[in-house]
Scaffold this motif. Structure first.
Motif, PDB file in Angstrom:
ATOM      1  N   SER A 692       0.835  -1.211   0.000  1.00  0.00           N
ATOM      2  CA  SER A 692       0.000   0.000   0.000  1.00  0.00           C
ATOM      3  C   SER A 692       0.864   1.254   0.000  1.00  0.00           C
ATOM      4  O   SER A 692       0.833   2.048   0.949  1.00  0.00           O
ATOM      5  CB  SER A 692      -0.929  -0.007   1.220  1.00  0.00           C
ATOM      6  OG  SER A 692      -1.642  -1.208   1.279  1.00  0.00           O
ATOM      7  N   ASP A 694       0.605   3.926  -1.764  1.00  0.00           N
ATOM      8  CA  ASP A 694      -0.147   5.180  -1.932  1.00  0.00           C
ATOM      9  C   ASP A 694      -1.089   5.484  -0.774  1.00  0.00           C
ATOM     10  O   ASP A 694      -1.804   6.483  -0.811  1.00  0.00           O
ATOM     11  CB  ASP A 694      -0.966   5.125  -3.235  1.00  0.00           C
ATOM     12  CG  ASP A 694      -0.074   5.130  -4.459  1.00  0.00           C
ATOM     13  OD1 ASP A 694       0.913   5.876  -4.458  1.00  0.00           O
ATOM     14  OD2 ASP A 694      -0.356   4.381  -5.408  1.00  0.00           O
ATOM     15  N   ALA A 695      -1.097   4.635   0.245  1.00  0.00           N
ATOM     16  CA  ALA A 695      -2.051   4.841   1.351  1.00  0.00           C
ATOM     17  C   ALA A 695      -1.600   5.978   2.255  1.00  0.00           C
ATOM     18  O   ALA A 695      -0.403   6.253   2.390  1.00  0.00           O
ATOM     19  CB  ALA A 695      -2.192   3.554   2.156  1.00  0.00           C
ATOM     20  N   ASP A 696      -2.584   6.633   2.892  1.00  0.00           N
ATOM     21  CA  ASP A 696      -2.251   7.690   3.860  1.00  0.00           C
ATOM     22  C   ASP A 696      -1.783   7.051   5.164  1.00  0.00           C
ATOM     23  O   ASP A 696      -1.977   5.852   5.405  1.00  0.00           O
ATOM     24  CB  ASP A 696      -3.487   8.559   4.098  1.00  0.00           C
ATOM     25  CG  ASP A 696      -4.675   7.743   4.560  1.00  0.00           C
ATOM     26  OD1 ASP A 696      -5.044   7.839   5.735  1.00  0.00           O
ATOM     27  OD2 ASP A 696      -5.224   6.981   3.731  1.00  0.00           O
ATOM     28  N   THR A 699      -4.365   5.099   7.391  1.00  0.00           N
ATOM     29  CA  THR A 699      -4.735   3.761   6.884  1.00  0.00           C
ATOM     30  C   THR A 699      -3.628   2.755   7.194  1.00  0.00           C
ATOM     31  O   THR A 699      -3.896   1.630   7.625  1.00  0.00           O
ATOM     32  CB  THR A 699      -4.975   3.826   5.364  1.00  0.00           C
ATOM     33  OG1 THR A 699      -5.985   4.795   5.086  1.00  0.00           O
ATOM     34  CG2 THR A 699      -5.409   2.473   4.818  1.00  0.00           C
ATOM     35  N   TYR A 794      -8.176   5.349   2.807  1.00  0.00           N
ATOM     36  CA  TYR A 794      -7.712   4.642   1.604  1.00  0.00           C
ATOM     37  C   TYR A 794      -8.693   3.564   1.159  1.00  0.00           C
ATOM     38  O   TYR A 794      -8.684   3.149   0.001  1.00  0.00           O
ATOM     39  CB  TYR A 794      -6.332   4.037   1.879  1.00  0.00           C
ATOM     40  CG  TYR A 794      -5.603   3.536   0.663  1.00  0.00           C
ATOM     41  CD1 TYR A 794      -5.276   4.400  -0.387  1.00  0.00           C
ATOM     42  CD2 TYR A 794      -5.212   2.211   0.554  1.00  0.00           C
ATOM     43  CE1 TYR A 794      -4.596   3.952  -1.498  1.00  0.00           C
ATOM     44  CE2 TYR A 794      -4.530   1.760  -0.558  1.00  0.00           C
ATOM     45  CZ  TYR A 794      -4.227   2.618  -1.576  1.00  0.00           C
ATOM     46  OH  TYR A 794      -3.552   2.183  -2.684  1.00  0.00           O
ATOM     47  N   LYS A 798      -8.493   7.284  -2.946  1.00  0.00           N
ATOM     48  CA  LYS A 798      -7.041   7.231  -3.187  1.00  0.00           C
ATOM     49  C   LYS A 798      -6.578   8.640  -3.560  1.00  0.00           C
ATOM     50  O   LYS A 798      -6.877   9.124  -4.650  1.00  0.00           O
ATOM     51  CB  LYS A 798      -6.751   6.250  -4.325  1.00  0.00           C
ATOM     52  CG  LYS A 798      -5.273   6.020  -4.579  1.00  0.00           C
ATOM     53  CD  LYS A 798      -5.045   5.220  -5.845  1.00  0.00           C
ATOM     54  CE  LYS A 798      -5.073   3.739  -5.578  1.00  0.00           C
ATOM     55  NZ  LYS A 798      -4.518   2.971  -6.723  1.00  0.00           N
TER      56      LYS A 798
END
Length: 962
Positions: A692, A694-696, A699, A794, A798
């Motif tokens: 992951s 690209d996850a914040d 998340t 997330y 996205k």
């Protein structure tokens, strides 16, 4: 509803028109370039940047740029200008040109034209190519020649090219510095040209000697040419040179302060302030106490609000950095004035109540930063000043919905959050001020104030209960119209209510929210509120809202998505009925929850499309299902101690096998399996975390907490039952010390600490396995499940999108066909890749390097088995490359000594700026067929033919003896 919801997670779900492949698209544009009509040629040229964006690999970009160079060489000046614009737009793709010499040769031929405009466009073209041809001497020579031209257009183009080449090439910068110096100081050079030549000196930072000579020249210019324009350009170039060379920054700060103090011209003062702000943000550590003091004195003395605003913006930038601590630190041996009476504090206090909003905002920010950063006792009295200043600014800006007032309000609210976090004892008064002002504020201001309240309540949950009454009163009276601001306010206020009601919403709160939503809200607003409810763990509310939306969407994918969310909320709601010590009801609650989860995962799979596979969501839910099943299995295992106690001969079996745990019967083996299952789940959560990229952060923290839950239970099983003697609690004891950013995390941490204390108290006290041990494990499971699961951002949205596209060469025409390689040769596999970003690249993390792993496995053998050295049987290689302008390339040398078909797999992962490795993919596979080389084949056939007569002779001898 459908049109808006596309922005959240199914942005690319639509099916566009049939796209052409790279070669067809290039041929289409080439046809336009060859057209006899000027309009069609221009249209073809300006479409090239989109082609580069879509197919960003060198083989196509090289061909395309060579075609553009041909157009540049033979076309008219308008076409050349179009090619120049395309080149400047496609700057990041220039280094992918393979035939640089040929490309530059075609461009450079125009420099000998009799048309000065054509030469000027060529010079600008060369300047735009400076990054790939920094040391081309013929380009350097042409630029020097053109600086002496009598045509203004050509000279301006030469100045542009000289600036670009100076930034890239040290040799050119050293060579051109004297020439520029002569031109600037020459009487024949027009003033306008001098103003364009001076900024070139900002690039003279390649070494200390060059930077020093450029600085001396600029010093002379500032003194010799006191006109406003010359001073402004020279000072700004001076600042940029100092910021790049890093050596003379303190001197530059002093020079700018001198001009700010002594020069009477407002334009020069404004330029000095602008440059001081640049240096404050880039090099705050170089600011001395004297520099800040001088700036404060200037700000106190100036009668102009615009200049005071600029100086305060510099001070507010510095107040958030290390410079503020330097200012208030007392140097040993120096008797300094107490900080309370310092000019900075005096200035900030004066400006807090200024009639100009911007000045007041910066004054408040300075006071807040001083209060939070400097914990000295002398500064404690400033806390109240900061709070009162924030309150007055809040009252002033909340009644005004102009953009300027909103920007100022954002600054004030950020300061409030910072103050509440840094000085928690002030948070109560800050919250009371916000709640009081919320009733009379404009809608735009209310939205921002709600965000501020939510941020404070997340950090300090203690304040949540006190907010609820006021918030519910306000929720009843807002929302009389369906304007965008009202809809946004409904979402913001609902979010604060969810954050403030820490455990569960009361029936009255639910009724008020639903009543308001039914009267004025649109579907998108309801969805956003439901999403926040899922995030805060209010699953019963979320389920009802998702249910109401099912019939309002236009696409079946959206229907299945909403249906899956409804089922997940229902599943989590089932777990709210869990009670400690009641294990049979716990099993039925988990079974009921699993039923809805299985329905939901079926819906979620139906909602996914080829362009949006929803891989994170599916994997997260599958792991949740497996975790619930593992919890259920462990409770059943604990119950089996009662339903299936150990047999009478269990002690004898344990003594015979030498394993004391066998006297507990079958439960010992079941516990071992449970522990391995929880460890496997923890490993899978770890894999999901690594995938992951690209996850914040919220998340990722959520995924980490799920992983820790699995590790906690496996550790508890080991410490209580399987290996009590060697269990260690030190590595787990520190989990509670970390600062929790959300209510969910705080509650999970509290459960972890409680479970660890229980396990530690039981450890080694009773002989395993007793009812005390099984009860402790079951209570731990129930405690974990009683904390409502949080579905973080997330899962729905996205914000950052990063993907890697790989191209392998050689590559077969047909993917199923293998590439033929002789077994005595090695295959040079070239791997090229492009990093593709969404609309917000690098929002959470950036790619530092790409790790490429190449491995090969033998699929099928052909021919006889020969004795091959073990080293030649497998290929396993790894290389790390740093992408430049989102492009990377590397090569691998692979050996295929064994005849047959080999499967080559290339897998990529990325490393971010913090050194963390993320398994982002992709994974690409090609097939290679290893063939026997002709010479070896000929020798082998000869040997076989020579052996045949000998074998026949041996057979005859055997028959004769018989």
């Amino acid at each position: 509803m459908a049109s808006n919801s596309t922005k959240s997670f199914l942005a690319d779900a639509g099916y566009g028109e049939q796209e052409l492949d790279a070669n067809s698209a290039l041929m289409e544009l080439d046809k336009g370039l060859r057209s006899g009509k000027l309009g069609e040629q221009c249209e073809a040229v300006v479409r090239f940047p989109r082609l580069f964006q879509k197919y960003p690999f060198p083989i196509l970009i090289n061909s395309a740029f060579l075609k553009l160079a041909d157009v540049f060489r033979v076309g008219n000046n308008f076409l050349r200008l179009c090619v120049l614009k395309v080149t400047q737009q496609s700057e990041k793709h220039l280094e992918k040109i393979l035939n640089v010499d040929e490309f530059v040769k075609r461009i450079f031929s125009v420099i000998h034209s009799n048309d000065p405009v054509a030469r000027a466009i060529t010079l600008r073209m060369l300047g735009s190519l400076a990054s790939i041809i920094p040391e081309r001497k013929n380009a350097h020579h042409s630029i020097r020649q053109s600086l002496d031209s009598h045509d203004n257009v050509e000279v301006e183009a030469a100045v542009f090219a000289a600036a670009n080449f100076s930034a890239q090439s040290k040799d050119f910068a050293v060579g051109i510095c004297n020439k520029i110096s002569e031109m600037i100081q020459g009487l024949a050079t027009p003033v306008d040209l001098k103003l364009k030549l001076i900024p070139i000196l900002q690039h003279m930072h390649h070494d200390a000697i060059l930077a020093s000579s450029a600085r001396q020249l600029l010093q002379q210019l500032v003194t010799s040419y006191p006109s406003t324009k010359m001073v402004i350009v020279s000072l700004h170039t001076f600042t940029l040179l100092a910021a790049s060379s890093l050596v003379d920054t303190p001197k530059q700060i002093q020079l700018l302060l001198q001009y700010l103090k002594n020069d009477p011209r407002k334009a020069v003062k404004r330029l000095a302030i602008q440059d001081l702000k640049l240096l404050a943000s880039k090099t705050p550590h170089t600011w001395s106490r004297e520099n800040i003091q001088a700036l404060c004195e200037c700000a106190l003395q100036t009668p102009y609000d615009s200049l005071k605003l600029g100086m305060l913006s510099v001070l507010s930038t510095l107040s958030g950095t290390i410079a503020i601590k330097h200012y208030f630190s007392t140097v040993p041996g120096n008797v300094s004035s107490p900080p309370r009476s310092s000019d900075l504090v005096k200035l900030a206090q004066e400006c807090c109540y200024h009639n100009n909003r911007g000045i007041a905002a910066h004054g408040v920010r300075v006071l807040t930063n001083i209060t939070v950063s400097c914990q000295e006792k002398d500064l404690l009295a400033l806390e109240q000043d900061a709070v009162f200043g924030l309150e007055s600014l809040l009252v002033l800006c909340s009644q005004d919905d102009s953009p300027g007032a909103q920007a100022t309000l954002k600054i004030a609210l950020n300061c409030m959050v910072k103050l509440a976090k840094g000085r928690p004892h002030l948070s109560q008064s800050v919250v009371e001020t916000l709640l009081t002002q919320l009733h009379s504020a404009q809608d735009a201001a209310r939205i921002l104030m709600c965000h501020c309240l939510a941020a404070i309540a997340m950090q300090l949950p203690v304040l949540g209960d006190g907010m609820l009454g006021d918030l519910m009163e306000l929720y009843k009276v807002i929302g009389r119209s369906a304007t965008d601001k009202q809809q946004e306010l409904l979402v913001s206020l609902a979010t604060v209510i969810f954050v403030a009601s820490q455990k569960a919403l009361s029936v009255e709160s639910k009724a008020v929210i639903k009543q308001q939503l039914e009267s004025v809200s649109n579907g998108w607003t309801v969805y956003r509120i439901a999403r926040q409810a899922s995030r805060m763990g209010n699953h019963d509310m979320a389920k009802e809202l998702y249910q109401s939306l099912l019939t309002q969407v236009a696409s079946e994918h959206f229907y299945f998505w909403l249906n899956s969310l409804k089922e997940f909320s229902h599943a989590e709601q089932c777990l709210t009925g869990l009670q400690e010590e009641n294990y049979s009801s716990a099993l039925s609650c988990i079974a009921e929850s699993l039923k809805f989860y299985h329905k939901g995962i079926a819906s979620l799979t139906a909602a996914s499309t080829p362009l949006n596979p929803l891989s994170f969501q599916c994997e997260f839910v599958k792991l949740r299902i497996d975790l619930l099943q593992a919890f259920s299995q462990l409770i059943c295992t604990c119950n089996s101690l009662k339903t299936s106690p150990p047999p009478a001969i269990a002690t004898t079996i344990a003594m015979t096998l030498g394993n004391d745990l066998q006297r507990c019967g079958r439960i010992s083996n079941q516990m071992k399996q449970s522990m391995e299952e929880f460890r496997s789940l923890a490993s899978r959560y770890g894999d999901l975390y690594q995938a992951s990229f690209d996850a914040d952060s919220a998340t990722l923290r959520n995924v980490e907490l799920q992983q820790q839950s699995c590790l906690l239970i496996s550790h508890a099983i080991e410490a209580l039952i399987l290996d009590p003697e060697s269990a260690s609690f030190q590595e787990y004891g520190s989990t509670g010390t970390a600062h929790a950013d959300s209510e969910y995390e705080r509650r999970m941490m509290s459960v972890y600490n409680h479970v660890l204390e229980e396990v530690e108290s039981l450890n080694r006290k009773y002989t395993p396995v007793s009812y005390m041990h099984t009860a402790c494990l079951c209570n731990a499971i129930i405690a974990l499940l009683k904390v409502p699961l949080s579905f973080q951002r997330y899962f729905f949205q996205k914000l950052q999108s990063t993907s890697i596209k790989l191209a392998l060469s050689p590559s077969p025409r047909n993917p199923a066909e293998p590439i033929a390689v002789q077994n005595n040769q090695q295959l040079a596999l070239k791997v090229e890749g492009v990093v593709q970003h969404g609309s917000k690249p690098g929002l959470f993390r950036k790619i530092q390097s790409v790790c490429l792993n190449v491995s090969s496995t033998l699929q099928s053998k052909s021919g006889q088995d020969y004795k091959i050295p073990i080293d030649n049987m497998t290929n396993e290689m790894e290389q790390r490359v740093e992408p430049h302008n989102d492009y990377f390339s590397t090569q691998f040398l692979l050996n295929f000594a064994i005849l047959g078909t080999h499967n080559i797999t290339v897998e990529s992962s990325v490393k971010d700026a913090n050194g963390i490795v993320w398994k982002t993919g992709p994974r690409t596979t090609i097939f290679v067929k290893s063939l026997e080389d002709p010479y070896s084949q000929q020798i082998r056939l000869q040997q076989q033919q020579a052996q045949q007569p000998l074998q026949q002779q041996q057979q005859r001898n055997a028959y004769t003896r018989f």
